[in-house]
Design an enzyme around this catalytic site. Structure first.
Site, short mmCIF file in Angstrom:
data_model
loop_
_atom_site.label_atom_id
_atom_site.label_comp_id
_atom_site.label_asym_id
_atom_site.label_seq_id
_atom_site.Cartn_x
_atom_site.Cartn_y
_atom_site.Cartn_z
N ARG A 64 -2.35 -31.12 17.38
CA ARG A 64 -1.87 -30.07 18.28
C ARG A 64 -3.05 -29.59 19.13
O ARG A 64 -4.19 -30.00 18.93
CB ARG A 64 -1.29 -28.90 17.48
CG ARG A 64 -2.14 -28.51 16.29
CD ARG A 64 -1.93 -27.12 15.82
NE ARG A 64 -2.42 -26.15 16.79
CZ ARG A 64 -3.70 -25.86 16.96
NH1 ARG A 64 -4.65 -26.46 16.27
NH2 ARG A 64 -4.06 -24.96 17.86
N GLY A 65 -2.72 -28.70 20.07
CA GLY A 65 -3.74 -28.18 20.99
C GLY A 65 -3.77 -29.01 22.25
O GLY A 65 -3.85 -30.24 22.20
N ALA A 66 -3.72 -28.33 23.39
CA ALA A 66 -3.54 -29.01 24.66
C ALA A 66 -4.51 -30.17 24.92
O ALA A 66 -4.08 -31.29 25.18
CB ALA A 66 -3.60 -28.00 25.81
N ARG A 98 6.30 -32.90 23.24
CA ARG A 98 6.11 -31.45 23.41
C ARG A 98 6.08 -31.16 24.90
O ARG A 98 5.08 -31.43 25.57
CB ARG A 98 4.83 -30.97 22.73
CG ARG A 98 4.82 -31.16 21.21
CD ARG A 98 3.85 -30.21 20.53
NE ARG A 98 4.34 -28.84 20.54
CZ ARG A 98 3.59 -27.79 20.17
NH1 ARG A 98 2.34 -27.97 19.80
NH2 ARG A 98 4.09 -26.58 20.20
N GLN A 212 -1.65 -20.46 12.90
CA GLN A 212 -2.78 -21.29 13.35
C GLN A 212 -4.09 -20.51 13.36
O GLN A 212 -5.16 -21.09 13.17
CB GLN A 212 -2.49 -21.86 14.74
CG GLN A 212 -1.37 -22.89 14.79
CD GLN A 212 -0.05 -22.28 15.21
OE1 GLN A 212 0.23 -21.12 14.91
NE2 GLN A 212 0.78 -23.04 15.90
N ASP A 253 -1.77 -24.05 27.38
CA ASP A 253 -1.09 -25.33 27.28
C ASP A 253 -0.61 -25.83 28.63
O ASP A 253 -0.38 -27.03 28.80
CB ASP A 253 0.08 -25.22 26.31
CG ASP A 253 -0.39 -25.17 24.87
OD1 ASP A 253 -0.37 -26.21 24.21
OD2 ASP A 253 -0.81 -24.08 24.42
N ASN A 263 0.74 -20.14 27.03
CA ASN A 263 -0.09 -20.31 25.84
C ASN A 263 0.74 -19.91 24.62
O ASN A 263 1.88 -19.47 24.75
CB ASN A 263 -1.36 -19.45 25.95
CG ASN A 263 -2.38 -19.82 24.88
OD1 ASN A 263 -2.70 -20.99 24.70
ND2 ASN A 263 -2.88 -18.83 24.15
N LYS A 264 0.15 -20.09 23.44
CA LYS A 264 0.87 -19.80 22.21
C LYS A 264 1.53 -18.43 22.27
O LYS A 264 0.93 -17.45 22.73
CB LYS A 264 -0.12 -19.84 21.04
CG LYS A 264 0.48 -19.54 19.68
CD LYS A 264 1.66 -20.46 19.33
CE LYS A 264 1.29 -21.92 19.35
NZ LYS A 264 2.46 -22.80 19.11
#
Length: 381
Positions: A64-66, A98, A212, A253, A263-264
């Site tokens: 995960r993570g852009a 995603r 996270q 993201d 973003n999250k």
């Protein structure tokens, strides 16, 4: 196909834990991922032998993570090519894994373009597979270099905005070496401040519902010897009110052409709090996260996650063991967007590897992207 291998972390620092790597054992190439759903309880590696396994790893947030999703997407195309699968089909499924994270499609398309160009030029599938892998490795290296430059630009900006040098930084979700080819995005800036002796405290939002921040950012901060404190997401307001936050640092993201930042989920409320309390809200992301084809925040597709992530709690070490512990009545409906969108007027600055944009406007962002594309010298402001 995915295999799992557990290994002991020992005393390694975060930057020495490979979040992703390409290997070529005798039985054929594989993509090896650190399963982030199992952290911090244990370090388990997933071994992907095809793009379908990687898609599942992406959807389950094992990877995960852009920035890292972009790297993974490129390697996924290379894996499909090297294993003799349909590259176009693999690319399509990877891009759809995603939808909000634009880096994923950037990485996929870059490796796919390299594959197609080599195939058209040589007619040799093996040469095309080699070209796709070279493109993925180049992206991986570029992201590591971008991470270091973002950290330098971000620290310079913090020192310009804040006096005294004892920075108290609030961050949300996870933006460290677990999401990058280098040391991360927003977390890399905080780490640079720590190494320079200018980080007084890193406030870590737990980041509900999948934690996270608690599981991953705290894990990286502890391994880096940073002074950090974990808080529930809804405790952030009291921190601001007490004057305990000097700056907010988050990743992204997707950044729309107008500077809107996806973003999250939970980032937007922090931006509102920061504005009310006159605290800088800084977004740190590579230019691959900027999507000029998305005009504004309302055009960003926000991924909706399964409701059970909210209605159940799953311990990391029990991941994949068959469900979590219910925390809501059976049948409860849950609203679970993976991201929210912060409008540009609430963003103090966007820090990229090519420098910072402040104030955040469509024109300034476009100029920065154009300057980067033209290969102009980097700027720190």
């Amino acid at each position: 196909m995915v295999d799992q291998q557990a290994r002991t972390g020992g005393d390694r620092r975060p930057t020495e834990i490979p979040a992703i790597r390409w290997e070529e054992p005798p039985e054929g190439p594989v993509l090896v991922l650190l399963d982030q759903t199992r952290l911090p309880a244990e370090e388990v590696e997933l071994v992907c032998t095809d793009a379908a396994a990687l898609v599942e790893a992406i959807r389950s947030l094992a990877v995960r993570g852009a920035p890292l999703l972009g790297i993974a997407g490129a390697y996924g195309v290379a894996l499909a090519a090297a294993r003799g699968f349909d590259v176009a089909e693999a690319a399509r499924s990877l891009e759809e894994a995603r939808p909000t994270a634009v880096n994923l499609s950037v990485g996929v398309r870059r490796a796919q373009a390299a594959h197609q160009a080599a195939l058209a030029r040589t007619g040799d599938p093996t040469a095309a597979a080699v070209a796709a892998l070279a493109a993925a490795r180049a992206l991986h290296q570029e992201d590591a270099e971008a991470s270091a430059r973002m950290a330098a630009h971000g620290l310079t900006l913090l020192d310009e905005l804040l006096s005294g040098g004892g920075h108290r930084i609030l961050t949300h979700c996870n933006t460290g070496s677990l999401v990058s080819g280098g040391e991360g995005t927003a977390f890399a800036v905080a780490l640079a401040a720590h190494r320079a002796g200018r980080l007084r405290r890193l406030w870590v939002d737990e980041t509900r519902p999948l934690l996270q921040g608690a599981r991953l950012t705290a894990y990286e901060a502890a391994r880096s010897g940073m002074g950090y404190t974990l808080l529930t997401d809804n405790a952030a307001g009291s921190l601001f009110a007490a004057g305990e936050v000097d700056a907010v640092l988050v990743g992204a993201d997707r950044i729309a052409a107008d500077g809107s930042v996806a973003n999250k989920v939970g980032s937007y409320p922090l931006a509102v709090l920061a504005r009310y309390h006159h605290v800088p809200f800084i977004v740190v992301a590579p230019l691959t996260t900027v999507d000029p084809n998305t005009p504004d925040g309302t055009s960003i597709e926000v991924e909706q996650r399964p409701g059970f992530e909210v209605t159940e709690v799953t311990a990391p070490q029990a991941a994949g063991a068959g469900g979590g512990i219910p925390v809501a009545p059976l049948g409860t409906q849950a609203y679970n967007p993976a991201f929210d969108v912060t409008p540009p007027e609430l963003v103090t600055a966007i820090v990229t590897e090519e420098g910072a944009v402040s104030p955040v406007t469509a024109e300034a962002l476009a100029e920065l992207c154009a300057r980067s594309a033209a290969g102009a010298p980097q700027s720190s402001g």
